[in-house]
Design a protein around this motif. Structure first.
Motif, PDB file in Angstrom:
ATOM      1  N   PHE A  58     -13.056  -2.176  -3.426  1.00  0.00           N
ATOM      2  CA  PHE A  58     -13.245  -2.231  -4.874  1.00  0.00           C
ATOM      3  C   PHE A  58     -13.318  -3.671  -5.397  1.00  0.00           C
ATOM      4  N   ALA A  59     -12.973  -4.633  -4.592  1.00  0.00           N
ATOM      5  CA  ALA A  59     -13.037  -6.039  -4.996  1.00  0.00           C
ATOM      6  C   ALA A  59     -14.436  -6.634  -4.833  1.00  0.00           C
ATOM      7  N   ASP A  60     -15.339  -5.885  -4.246  1.00  0.00           N
ATOM      8  CA  ASP A  60     -16.706  -6.374  -4.027  1.00  0.00           C
ATOM      9  C   ASP A  60     -17.495  -6.262  -5.333  1.00  0.00           C
ATOM     10  N   ILE A  61     -17.681  -7.387  -6.006  1.00  0.00           N
ATOM     11  CA  ILE A  61     -18.340  -7.370  -7.314  1.00  0.00           C
ATOM     12  C   ILE A  61     -19.830  -7.065  -7.224  1.00  0.00           C
ATOM     13  N   ARG A  62     -20.388  -7.110  -6.037  1.00  0.00           N
ATOM     14  CA  ARG A  62     -21.800  -6.717  -5.884  1.00  0.00           C
ATOM     15  C   ARG A  62     -21.937  -5.203  -5.982  1.00  0.00           C
ATOM     16  N   VAL A  63     -20.918  -4.496  -5.543  1.00  0.00           N
ATOM     17  CA  VAL A  63     -20.924  -3.033  -5.587  1.00  0.00           C
ATOM     18  C   VAL A  63     -20.310  -2.522  -6.890  1.00  0.00           C
ATOM     19  N   TYR A  64     -19.258  -3.194  -7.350  1.00  0.00           N
ATOM     20  CA  TYR A  64     -18.536  -2.799  -8.565  1.00  0.00           C
ATOM     21  C   TYR A  64     -18.519  -3.975  -9.545  1.00  0.00           C
ATOM     22  N   PRO A  65     -19.642  -4.222 -10.236  1.00  0.00           N
ATOM     23  CA  PRO A  65     -19.729  -5.364 -11.156  1.00  0.00           C
ATOM     24  C   PRO A  65     -18.687  -5.264 -12.283  1.00  0.00           C
ATOM     25  N   PRO A  66     -17.882  -6.282 -12.482  1.00  0.00           N
ATOM     26  CA  PRO A  66     -16.795  -6.240 -13.462  1.00  0.00           C
ATOM     27  C   PRO A  66     -17.222  -5.851 -14.880  1.00  0.00           C
ATOM     28  N   LEU A  67     -18.390  -6.261 -15.300  1.00  0.00           N
ATOM     29  CA  LEU A  67     -18.821  -5.958 -16.662  1.00  0.00           C
ATOM     30  C   LEU A  67     -19.139  -4.479 -16.870  1.00  0.00           C
ATOM     31  N   GLU A  68     -19.230  -3.722 -15.800  1.00  0.00           N
ATOM     32  CA  GLU A  68     -19.535  -2.299 -15.911  1.00  0.00           C
ATOM     33  C   GLU A  68     -18.283  -1.420 -15.966  1.00  0.00           C
ATOM     34  N   TYR A  69     -17.113  -2.018 -15.832  1.00  0.00           N
ATOM     35  CA  TYR A  69     -15.864  -1.259 -15.761  1.00  0.00           C
ATOM     36  C   TYR A  69     -14.862  -1.776 -16.783  1.00  0.00           C
ATOM     37  N   THR A  70     -13.974  -0.874 -17.219  1.00  0.00           N
ATOM     38  CA  THR A  70     -12.882  -1.287 -18.096  1.00  0.00           C
ATOM     39  C   THR A  70     -12.001  -2.287 -17.373  1.00  0.00           C
ATOM     40  N   GLY A  71     -11.815  -2.063 -16.079  1.00  0.00           N
ATOM     41  CA  GLY A  71     -11.048  -2.976 -15.248  1.00  0.00           C
ATOM     42  C   GLY A  71     -10.851  -2.406 -13.865  1.00  0.00           C
ATOM     43  N   ILE A  72     -10.782  -3.290 -12.894  1.00  0.00           N
ATOM     44  CA  ILE A  72     -10.455  -2.914 -11.523  1.00  0.00           C
ATOM     45  C   ILE A  72      -9.396  -3.895 -11.039  1.00  0.00           C
ATOM     46  N   VAL A  73      -8.258  -3.352 -10.651  1.00  0.00           N
ATOM     47  CA  VAL A  73      -7.158  -4.168 -10.149  1.00  0.00           C
ATOM     48  C   VAL A  73      -6.956  -3.820  -8.685  1.00  0.00           C
ATOM     49  N   VAL A  74      -7.130  -4.809  -7.822  1.00  0.00           N
ATOM     50  CA  VAL A  74      -6.910  -4.598  -6.391  1.00  0.00           C
ATOM     51  C   VAL A  74      -5.627  -5.332  -6.018  1.00  0.00           C
ATOM     52  N   ILE A  75      -4.691  -4.582  -5.497  1.00  0.00           N
ATOM     53  CA  ILE A  75      -3.358  -5.102  -5.211  1.00  0.00           C
ATOM     54  C   ILE A  75      -3.213  -5.359  -3.716  1.00  0.00           C
ATOM     55  N   ASP A  76      -2.833  -6.573  -3.387  1.00  0.00           N
ATOM     56  CA  ASP A  76      -2.579  -6.938  -1.993  1.00  0.00           C
ATOM     57  C   ASP A  76      -1.094  -6.720  -1.737  1.00  0.00           C
ATOM     58  N   ARG A  77      -0.792  -5.611  -1.077  1.00  0.00           N
ATOM     59  CA  ARG A  77       0.599  -5.239  -0.831  1.00  0.00           C
ATOM     60  C   ARG A  77       1.165  -5.999   0.356  1.00  0.00           C
ATOM     61  N   PRO A  78       2.468  -6.304   0.325  1.00  0.00           N
ATOM     62  CA  PRO A  78       3.081  -6.899   1.508  1.00  0.00           C
ATOM     63  C   PRO A  78       3.096  -5.867   2.637  1.00  0.00           C
ATOM     64  N   ALA A  79       3.017  -6.331   3.841  1.00  0.00           N
ATOM     65  CA  ALA A  79       3.027  -5.414   4.984  1.00  0.00           C
ATOM     66  C   ALA A  79       4.240  -5.697   5.847  1.00  0.00           C
ATOM     67  N   PRO A  80       5.129  -4.787   6.041  1.00  0.00           N
ATOM     68  CA  PRO A  80       5.274  -3.555   5.260  1.00  0.00           C
ATOM     69  C   PRO A  80       6.003  -3.863   3.956  1.00  0.00           C
ATOM     70  N   PRO A  81       5.697  -3.109   2.884  1.00  0.00           N
ATOM     71  CA  PRO A  81       6.384  -3.375   1.611  1.00  0.00           C
ATOM     72  C   PRO A  81       7.863  -3.013   1.695  1.00  0.00           C
ATOM     73  N   SER A  82       8.652  -3.701   0.930  1.00  0.00           N
ATOM     74  CA  SER A  82      10.082  -3.374   0.882  1.00  0.00           C
ATOM     75  C   SER A  82      10.244  -2.012   0.237  1.00  0.00           C
ATOM     76  N   PRO A  83      11.347  -1.325   0.499  1.00  0.00           N
ATOM     77  CA  PRO A  83      11.554   0.016  -0.080  1.00  0.00           C
ATOM     78  C   PRO A  83      11.532   0.028  -1.607  1.00  0.00           C
ATOM     79  N   THR A  84      11.847  -1.095  -2.234  1.00  0.00           N
ATOM     80  CA  THR A  84      11.892  -1.132  -3.705  1.00  0.00           C
ATOM     81  C   THR A  84      10.663  -1.809  -4.324  1.00  0.00           C
ATOM     82  N   PHE A  85       9.661  -2.100  -3.550  1.00  0.00           N
ATOM     83  CA  PHE A  85       8.485  -2.837  -4.039  1.00  0.00           C
ATOM     84  C   PHE A  85       7.822  -2.135  -5.223  1.00  0.00           C
ATOM     85  N   TRP A  86       7.738  -0.815  -5.213  1.00  0.00           N
ATOM     86  CA  TRP A  86       7.020  -0.077  -6.255  1.00  0.00           C
ATOM     87  C   TRP A  86       7.942   0.488  -7.324  1.00  0.00           C
ATOM     88  N   GLU A  87       9.173   0.054  -7.362  1.00  0.00           N
ATOM     89  CA  GLU A  87      10.107   0.594  -8.368  1.00  0.00           C
ATOM     90  C   GLU A  87      10.125  -0.245  -9.613  1.00  0.00           C
TER      91      GLU A  87
END
Length: 87
Positions: A58-87
């Motif tokens: 979804f970060a490829d702006i050639r495929v998903y041009p930013p001006l065509e969307y309300t917004g696209i947020v691509v999150i780079d998660r830690p590997a592996p995320p801590s148990p409380t990362f999404w709390e």
């Protein structure tokens, strides 16, 4: 803001977004959990939703041009995320 949370993120991400005063829907709750990226993107686009994902396709702006969307947020998660990362 209204978010569409991709299946690449944990379901707890929806609660996190809601706790910060926004609306959020998980793709798995609307029958799009296994849908291809273009279908998910089209749903977000047509609904005026910000797409939240950990899928770097979804970060490829050639495929998903930013001006065509309300917004696209691509999150780079830690590997592996801590148990409380999404709390």
């Amino acid at each position: 803001m209204k978010f569409l949370v991709d299946a690449s993120l944990p379901r707890t991400c929806v609660g996190l977004i809601r706790r910060h005063g926004h609306e959020a829907t998980d793709v798995r709750d609307i029958g799009l959990g296994a849908a291809p990226d273009p279908i998910i993107a089209r749903h977000a686009k047509c609904g005026g939703l910000v797409l939240a994902s950990a899928d770097f396709d979804f970060a490829d702006i050639r495929v998903y041009p930013p001006l065509e969307y309300t917004g696209i947020v691509v999150i780079d998660r830690p590997a592996p995320p801590s148990p409380t990362f999404w709390e």
